[in-house]
Design an enzyme around this catalytic site. Sequence first.
Site, PDB file in Angstrom:
ATOM      1  N   LYS A 111      38.346  42.935  25.578  1.00 62.43           N
ATOM      2  CA  LYS A 111      39.254  42.768  26.797  1.00 62.43           C
ATOM      3  C   LYS A 111      40.561  42.051  25.772  1.00 62.43           C
ATOM      4  O   LYS A 111      39.265  41.055  25.123  1.00 62.43           O
ATOM      5  CB  LYS A 111      39.146  42.061  27.416  1.00 62.43           C
ATOM      6  CG  LYS A 111      38.037  42.883  28.688  1.00 62.43           C
ATOM      7  CD  LYS A 111      38.180  42.355  30.282  1.00 62.43           C
ATOM      8  CE  LYS A 111      38.936  41.103  30.317  1.00 62.43           C
ATOM      9  NZ  LYS A 111      38.293  40.411  31.646  1.00 62.43           N
ATOM     10  N   LYS A 149      33.833  35.505  28.677  1.00 66.03           N
ATOM     11  CA  LYS A 149      34.805  33.768  28.066  1.00 66.03           C
ATOM     12  C   LYS A 149      34.071  32.726  27.837  1.00 66.03           C
ATOM     13  O   LYS A 149      34.026  32.280  29.802  1.00 66.03           O
ATOM     14  CB  LYS A 149      35.660  34.909  29.362  1.00 66.03           C
ATOM     15  CG  LYS A 149      37.108  34.128  29.432  1.00 66.03           C
ATOM     16  CD  LYS A 149      37.950  33.930  30.869  1.00 66.03           C
ATOM     17  CE  LYS A 149      38.605  35.318  30.758  1.00 66.03           C
ATOM     18  NZ  LYS A 149      40.211  35.552  31.981  1.00 66.03           N
TER      19      LYS A 149
HETATM   20  O1  LIG Z   1      39.183  38.577  34.257  1.00 65.73           O
HETATM   21  C1  LIG Z   1      38.693  37.887  35.333  1.00 65.73           C
HETATM   22  C2  LIG Z   1      39.507  36.659  34.984  1.00 65.73           C
HETATM   23  O2  LIG Z   1      37.947  35.901  33.785  1.00 65.73           O
HETATM   24  C3  LIG Z   1      39.572  36.365  35.740  1.00 65.73           C
HETATM   25  O3  LIG Z   1      39.604  34.812  35.656  1.00 65.73           O
HETATM   26  P1  LIG Z   1      40.353  33.691  36.863  1.00 65.73           P
HETATM   27  O4  LIG Z   1      39.636  34.121  38.158  1.00 65.73           O
HETATM   28  O5  LIG Z   1      39.361  32.025  37.171  1.00 65.73           O
HETATM   29  O6  LIG Z   1      41.934  33.431  37.139  1.00 65.73           O
END
Ligand SMILES: O=C[C@H](O)COP(=O)(O)O
EC number: 4.2.3.153
Length: 241
Positions: free
Chosen positions: A92, A35
């Site tokens: 996802k 991500k």
């Molecule tokens: O799916 C997991 C996400 O990347 C959570 O990201 P975050 O902890 O920065 O909200």
Amino acid sequence: MTPSVPALPRLLVSVRDAAEAEIAAASGADLVDAKDPVRGALGALEPGIVRAIVAAVRGRAATSAVAGEPDDAETLARCVAAMAATGVDYVKVAVSPTLRAEPKTLAAAARAAPERLIAVLFAEDALRPEDPARLAAAGFIGAMIDTAGKDGRRLPDLLDAGRRDAFTAACRACGLVSGLAGSLGIEDIPVLAGRGSGEGPGYLGFRGGLCRGGRRTERLDPARVAAAVADLRALARRTAA
Ligand SMILES: O=C[C@H](O)COP(=O)(O)O
């Protein structure tokens, strides 16, 4: 291949490059999720970086990649297909309430990543009881709730235990693997993990809480990742005792 649902959640760690993927895989994360944290809540990385992340994991964990937050049906199917081509185990993708109401749109997206597609629903949006069943009927294999606004508010601040439990139960009832995420910290693990009889989510997803200073655009902190793995494993041992 649908991931089996363990008695306690598995750990999803979102990473931005191969170096962070190595940290997550070496620390024992169950799912390494590609991500781009500087592109919003669900930013997609370039396919080449995703391929490098898959190579860095070297089979030590499952892999997933975020395909973005598409606004329309055509973009949804296209970005899913592009990320599926990188060779990750799962894709996802954010699915808006509008797109979730379109069975043909959902089915077209699922065909772009057969048996590999996980929907991400935002806690700030309307979550309908029928959402999991619609996604499962279309061919999705999982559904996660995350937060769109990374303003420090955590998922428990936006979604109470009753609604979280209803979501994970609805996912389980229709064979979807469920996940909960959204600015979670290590301290949220015992609260969100469930009691070990499988009633909790299949995955707990983290990024910001496992980064230096708790900021998701900073680098992943190996000590925090290791602590999250240790806490989940200790919880599993206590539950099994
Ligand atoms: O799916 C997991 C996400 O990347 C959570 O990201 P975050 O902890 O920065 O909200």
